[in-house]
Design an enzyme around this catalytic site. Structure first.
Site, mmCIF file in Angstrom:
data_model
loop_
_atom_site.group_PDB
_atom_site.id
_atom_site.type_symbol
_atom_site.label_atom_id
_atom_site.label_comp_id
_atom_site.label_asym_id
_atom_site.label_seq_id
_atom_site.Cartn_x
_atom_site.Cartn_y
_atom_site.Cartn_z
ATOM 1 C CG ASP A 219 58.268 21.749 -17.185
ATOM 2 O OD1 ASP A 219 58.191 22.564 -16.214
ATOM 3 O OD2 ASP A 219 57.784 20.607 -17.128
ATOM 4 C CE LYS B 135 61.524 21.092 -21.183
ATOM 5 N NZ LYS B 135 60.230 21.182 -21.892
#
Length: 234
Positions: free
Chosen positions: A146, A127
């Site tokens: 997210d 991420k």
């Protein structure tokens, strides 16, 4: 909505992206930064913390530490104190220092432009690497997943998975690589501004016609009170 084959789901994903792009033409990463190193540090700090809180801390942090070497050689207690307003600050200080030590030792103090090299740094997962590559370098190698992206992917019927890497793979299969960074921004902005976790604003939603969850909520056979109750559950 009836079950969809892949071409139908791709077409719906394209409609969703077009609507979100029109709704949020200025969507961007909401962490404040002026170079790749600052974005890397800010993204490490943002784990389990809001961008707003990170942005309150980083102005002074970035004045005090301007290079990877500055972070690498700083006393750890000093670095901890500089970010103590951030949750898990001790753990994050250790990761930041470790990452910056690796930048100095292996990359000449520069942030690398490859997924494998970024994810080898302390505190950097896929991420974080996607955030840095997409926003600092304009390199679209993946989709940032997210909590907002995960929630909306489920509600929109774009992914039925819970694991971030599987959600990312589903989104990549539905959308062209050139849109992956923007897709993250559009979904995050929509999640923050319209499709909240507890009480999404389905009646005003720009993509409700392509949202399975929204279609259930907006069922004309439901009373406004029933619709409200459903919105708190989706």
């Amino acid at each position: 909505m009836p079950p969809e084959n892949l071409p139908t789901r791709k077409a719906r994903a394209q409609r969703i992206m077009a609507a979100l792009a029109a709704a949020y033409p200025d969507a961007h990463c909401e962490l404040d930064y002026s170079n790749p190193l600052e974005l890397l540090i800010a993204t490490i700090l943002s784990a389990q913390c809001t961008d707003r809180q990170v942005n309150l801390v980083t102005p002074e942090l970035f004045k005090a530490y301007r290079t990877a070497a500055d972070y690498a050689r700083a006393p750890l207690a000093e670095l901890e104190n500089a970010i103590r307003r951030i949750g898990l600050y001790r753990h994050k200080a250790k990761n930041i220092q470790g990452a910056c030590q690796a930048l100095v030792e292996k990359h000449g103090g520069e942030v690398p432009r490859a997924m494998e090299e970024l994810t080898a740094l302390s505190g950097v997962g896929r991420k974080t690497a996607n955030v840095v590559l997409g926003n600092a370098f304009g390199i679209n190698v993946g989709v940032v997943v997210d909590t907002h992206v995960a929630r909306l992917s489920d509600r929109l019927g774009l992914s039925s998975h819970a694991a971030p890497e599987k959600i990312e793979a589903d989104l990549q299969a539905l959308t062209p690589p050139k849109d992956w960074t923007n897709l993250s921004h559009w979904l995050i902005w929509h999640g923050r501004r319209r499709c909240s976790a507890r009480s999404p604003d389905c009646p005003a939603c720009e993509i409700k016609s392509d949202c399975p969850a929204g279609q259930k909520v907006m069922n004309p056979n439901l009373t406004p009170e029933q619709q409200k109750k459903m919105r708190t559950r989706i």
